[in-house]
Design a protein around this motif. Structure first.
Motif, PDB file in Angstrom:
ATOM      1  N   VAL A 105      37.045  23.598  41.782  1.00 10.07           N
ATOM      2  CA  VAL A 105      37.198  25.010  41.962  1.00 10.07           C
ATOM      3  C   VAL A 105      36.082  25.766  42.235  1.00 10.07           C
ATOM      4  CG1 VAL A 105      39.023  25.526  40.491  1.00 10.07           C
ATOM      5  CG2 VAL A 105      36.986  25.049  39.465  1.00 10.07           C
ATOM      6  N   THR A 106      35.826  26.881  42.940  1.00 11.71           N
ATOM      7  CA  THR A 106      34.724  27.676  43.282  1.00 11.71           C
ATOM      8  C   THR A 106      34.258  28.442  41.894  1.00 11.71           C
ATOM      9  OG1 THR A 106      35.566  29.296  44.300  1.00 11.71           O
ATOM     10  CG2 THR A 106      35.227  27.610  45.681  1.00 11.71           C
ATOM     11  N   GLU A 107      33.167  28.969  41.737  1.00  6.38           N
ATOM     12  CA  GLU A 107      32.629  29.948  40.738  1.00  6.38           C
ATOM     13  C   GLU A 107      33.722  31.156  40.771  1.00  6.38           C
ATOM     14  OE1 GLU A 107      28.511  31.232  40.952  1.00  6.38           O
ATOM     15  OE2 GLU A 107      28.190  29.621  42.206  1.00  6.38           O
ATOM     16  N   GLN A 108      34.080  31.756  41.872  1.00  4.51           N
ATOM     17  CA  GLN A 108      35.056  33.115  41.951  1.00  4.51           C
ATOM     18  C   GLN A 108      36.252  32.467  41.512  1.00  4.51           C
ATOM     19  OE1 GLN A 108      32.918  31.833  44.591  1.00  4.51           O
ATOM     20  NE2 GLN A 108      31.355  33.454  44.660  1.00  4.51           N
ATOM     21  N   GLN A 109      36.960  31.469  41.777  1.00  4.67           N
ATOM     22  CA  GLN A 109      38.089  30.806  41.356  1.00  4.67           C
ATOM     23  C   GLN A 109      38.151  30.643  39.865  1.00  4.67           C
ATOM     24  OE1 GLN A 109      38.576  27.387  43.915  1.00  4.67           O
ATOM     25  NE2 GLN A 109      39.674  28.421  45.313  1.00  4.67           N
ATOM     26  N   TRP A 110      36.993  30.029  39.508  1.00  2.02           N
ATOM     27  CA  TRP A 110      36.873  29.870  38.033  1.00  2.02           C
ATOM     28  C   TRP A 110      36.910  31.298  37.203  1.00  2.02           C
ATOM     29  CZ3 TRP A 110      38.053  26.831  34.337  1.00  2.02           C
ATOM     30  CH2 TRP A 110      37.540  26.800  33.094  1.00  2.02           C
ATOM     31  N   ARG A 111      36.109  31.977  37.818  1.00  2.00           N
ATOM     32  CA  ARG A 111      36.020  33.639  37.033  1.00  2.00           C
ATOM     33  C   ARG A 111      37.650  34.068  36.970  1.00  2.00           C
ATOM     34  NH1 ARG A 111      32.473  37.581  40.016  1.00  2.00           N
ATOM     35  NH2 ARG A 111      31.640  36.096  41.251  1.00  2.00           N
ATOM     36  N   VAL A 112      38.146  33.935  38.137  1.00  2.00           N
ATOM     37  CA  VAL A 112      39.915  34.511  38.214  1.00  2.00           C
ATOM     38  C   VAL A 112      40.716  33.745  37.003  1.00  2.00           C
ATOM     39  CG1 VAL A 112      42.087  34.575  39.416  1.00  2.00           C
ATOM     40  CG2 VAL A 112      39.623  35.321  40.490  1.00  2.00           C
ATOM     41  N   LEU A 113      40.521  32.304  36.992  1.00  2.53           N
ATOM     42  CA  LEU A 113      41.214  31.650  36.032  1.00  2.53           C
ATOM     43  C   LEU A 113      40.912  31.906  34.690  1.00  2.53           C
ATOM     44  CD1 LEU A 113      41.178  28.088  37.951  1.00  2.53           C
ATOM     45  CD2 LEU A 113      42.999  29.761  37.835  1.00  2.53           C
ATOM     46  N   THR A 151      42.795  35.033  29.246  1.00  3.50           N
ATOM     47  CA  THR A 151      42.455  35.827  28.058  1.00  3.50           C
ATOM     48  C   THR A 151      43.729  36.556  27.894  1.00  3.50           C
ATOM     49  OG1 THR A 151      41.816  37.563  29.699  1.00  3.50           O
ATOM     50  CG2 THR A 151      39.864  35.856  28.553  1.00  3.50           C
ATOM     51  N   MET A 152      44.644  36.691  28.981  1.00 10.19           N
ATOM     52  CA  MET A 152      46.074  37.256  28.746  1.00 10.19           C
ATOM     53  C   MET A 152      47.106  36.643  29.340  1.00 10.19           C
ATOM     54  SD  MET A 152      44.322  41.184  29.945  1.00 10.19           S
ATOM     55  CE  MET A 152      45.715  42.265  29.241  1.00 10.19           C
ATOM     56  N   PRO A 153      48.268  37.040  28.833  1.00  8.50           N
ATOM     57  CA  PRO A 153      49.453  36.645  29.484  1.00  8.50           C
ATOM     58  C   PRO A 153      49.772  36.769  30.805  1.00  8.50           C
ATOM     59  CG  PRO A 153      49.867  37.864  27.509  1.00  8.50           C
ATOM     60  CD  PRO A 153      48.596  38.091  27.871  1.00  8.50           C
ATOM     61  N   GLN A 154      49.296  38.027  31.278  1.00  3.85           N
ATOM     62  CA  GLN A 154      49.492  38.286  32.746  1.00  3.85           C
ATOM     63  C   GLN A 154      48.507  39.644  33.035  1.00  3.85           C
ATOM     64  OE1 GLN A 154      53.429  38.924  33.946  1.00  3.85           O
ATOM     65  NE2 GLN A 154      53.707  40.731  32.872  1.00  3.85           N
ATOM     66  N   MET A 155      48.205  39.813  34.338  1.00  5.06           N
ATOM     67  CA  MET A 155      47.321  40.833  34.939  1.00  5.06           C
ATOM     68  C   MET A 155      47.726  41.450  36.074  1.00  5.06           C
ATOM     69  SD  MET A 155      43.588  39.393  33.773  1.00  5.06           S
ATOM     70  CE  MET A 155      42.364  40.925  33.657  1.00  5.06           C
ATOM     71  N   GLU A 156      47.532  42.616  36.247  1.00  6.75           N
ATOM     72  CA  GLU A 156      47.810  43.245  37.382  1.00  6.75           C
ATOM     73  C   GLU A 156      46.865  43.068  38.549  1.00  6.75           C
ATOM     74  OE1 GLU A 156      48.089  45.844  40.725  1.00  6.75           O
ATOM     75  OE2 GLU A 156      46.781  46.221  39.024  1.00  6.75           O
ATOM     76  N   LEU A 170      42.878  42.269  37.543  1.00 10.59           N
ATOM     77  CA  LEU A 170      42.219  41.251  37.730  1.00 10.59           C
ATOM     78  C   LEU A 170      40.851  41.578  38.544  1.00 10.59           C
ATOM     79  CD1 LEU A 170      42.116  38.301  37.162  1.00 10.59           C
ATOM     80  CD2 LEU A 170      43.579  38.049  38.927  1.00 10.59           C
ATOM     81  N   ALA A 171      40.823  42.238  39.397  1.00  5.49           N
ATOM     82  CA  ALA A 171      39.605  42.567  40.338  1.00  5.49           C
ATOM     83  C   ALA A 171      38.649  43.096  39.375  1.00  5.49           C
ATOM     84  CB  ALA A 171      39.964  43.371  41.677  1.00  5.49           C
ATOM     85  N   ARG A 172      39.000  44.136  38.712  1.00  5.71           N
ATOM     86  CA  ARG A 172      37.983  44.761  37.648  1.00  5.71           C
ATOM     87  C   ARG A 172      37.453  43.782  36.707  1.00  5.71           C
ATOM     88  NH1 ARG A 172      41.633  48.874  38.037  1.00  5.71           N
ATOM     89  NH2 ARG A 172      42.680  48.053  36.168  1.00  5.71           N
ATOM     90  N   ALA A 173      38.322  43.084  36.205  1.00  2.00           N
ATOM     91  CA  ALA A 173      37.785  41.848  35.098  1.00  2.00           C
ATOM     92  C   ALA A 173      36.848  40.920  35.715  1.00  2.00           C
ATOM     93  CB  ALA A 173      39.013  41.276  34.459  1.00  2.00           C
ATOM     94  N   THR A 174      37.076  40.714  37.185  1.00  2.00           N
ATOM     95  CA  THR A 174      36.326  39.336  37.829  1.00  2.00           C
ATOM     96  C   THR A 174      35.225  39.872  38.607  1.00  2.00           C
ATOM     97  OG1 THR A 174      37.800  39.373  39.435  1.00  2.00           O
ATOM     98  CG2 THR A 174      38.239  37.798  37.764  1.00  2.00           C
ATOM     99  N   PHE A 175      35.128  41.058  38.612  1.00  2.00           N
ATOM    100  CA  PHE A 175      34.020  41.909  39.591  1.00  2.00           C
ATOM    101  C   PHE A 175      34.059  41.319  41.031  1.00  2.00           C
ATOM    102  CE2 PHE A 175      32.517  42.881  35.459  1.00  2.00           C
ATOM    103  CZ  PHE A 175      31.936  44.127  35.438  1.00  2.00           C
ATOM    104  N   LEU A 176      35.447  40.944  41.572  1.00  4.84           N
ATOM    105  CA  LEU A 176      35.588  40.657  42.841  1.00  4.84           C
ATOM    106  C   LEU A 176      36.402  41.931  43.683  1.00  4.84           C
ATOM    107  CD1 LEU A 176      37.135  37.272  41.976  1.00  4.84           C
ATOM    108  CD2 LEU A 176      34.826  37.631  43.341  1.00  4.84           C
ATOM    109  N   LEU A 177      35.875  41.918  45.077  1.00  4.41           N
ATOM    110  CA  LEU A 177      36.223  42.815  45.828  1.00  4.41           C
ATOM    111  C   LEU A 177      37.881  42.399  46.109  1.00  4.41           C
ATOM    112  CD1 LEU A 177      33.310  43.491  47.971  1.00  4.41           C
ATOM    113  CD2 LEU A 177      34.132  44.997  46.430  1.00  4.41           C
ATOM    114  N   GLY A 178      38.765  43.376  46.519  1.00  2.40           N
ATOM    115  CA  GLY A 178      40.028  43.174  46.782  1.00  2.40           C
ATOM    116  C   GLY A 178      40.227  41.942  47.812  1.00  2.40           C
ATOM    117  N   PRO A 179      39.528  42.289  49.079  1.00  2.00           N
ATOM    118  CA  PRO A 179      39.820  41.145  49.986  1.00  2.00           C
ATOM    119  C   PRO A 179      39.520  39.718  49.576  1.00  2.00           C
ATOM    120  CG  PRO A 179      38.873  43.107  50.904  1.00  2.00           C
ATOM    121  CD  PRO A 179      38.682  43.228  49.559  1.00  2.00           C
TER     122      PRO A 179
END
Length: 143
Positions: free
Chosen positions: A23-31, A36-41, A45-54
């Motif tokens: 896994v990459t750092e960004q993939q790990w951030r998402v995982l 931490t939650m059963p599911q996320m919109e 998830l973008a806000r929680a991981t500080f990743l841009l939409g694309p």
């Protein structure tokens, strides 16, 4: 630059183990965020991981293909996707977490547990102090 150098010096210790688990750092951030939650919109998830939409979209496609996440349409709004960990994703989190915890302990030993706690507190204060300056929406780091 000091914050970036410090981040890089810390992340250098995690990259090898993440690569070993595929896994990459960004993939790990998402995982990790999904753990931490059963599911996320997706926007949450973008806000929680500080990743841009694309970037997040590409990561989600890859994680979905690898069967590490489950994507389901929100029954209340079929345009929205809800993301959760799959059993394989949970198993990966369970496998990587002990390795990450060992690295965190080593960092604490090298830097000092009290200093590390103080640093984390100061960084949280800095983050709060910056709210409202320029934009209320945090920019995602480049990935």
């Amino acid at each position: 630059m000091s914050l970036l150098r410090a981040r890089e010096s810390v992340m250098r210790h995690f990259r090898k183990s993440l690569r070993e688990f595929g896994v990459t750092e960004q993939q790990w951030r998402v995982l990790r965020a999904l753990s931490t939650m059963p599911q996320m919109e997706v926007a949450e998830l973008a806000r929680a991981t500080f990743l841009l939409g694309p970037s997040l979209s590409r990561i989600l496609v890859d994680l979905d293909q690898r069967k590490l996440i489950v994507r389901t349409a929100d029954p209340a709004d079929l345009r929205r996707w809800m993301i959760s960990l799959s059993p394989a994703g949970t198993a990966l989190i369970d496998a990587v977490t002990p390795v990450s915890e060992t690295i965190y302990r080593e960092i604490g030993q090298r830097f000092g547990a009290d200093k590390l706690a103080n640093l984390q507190s100061l960084l949280a204060e800095l983050e709060q102090a910056m709210v409202g300056i320029g934009s209320d929406t945090p920019d995602a780091p480049a990935d």
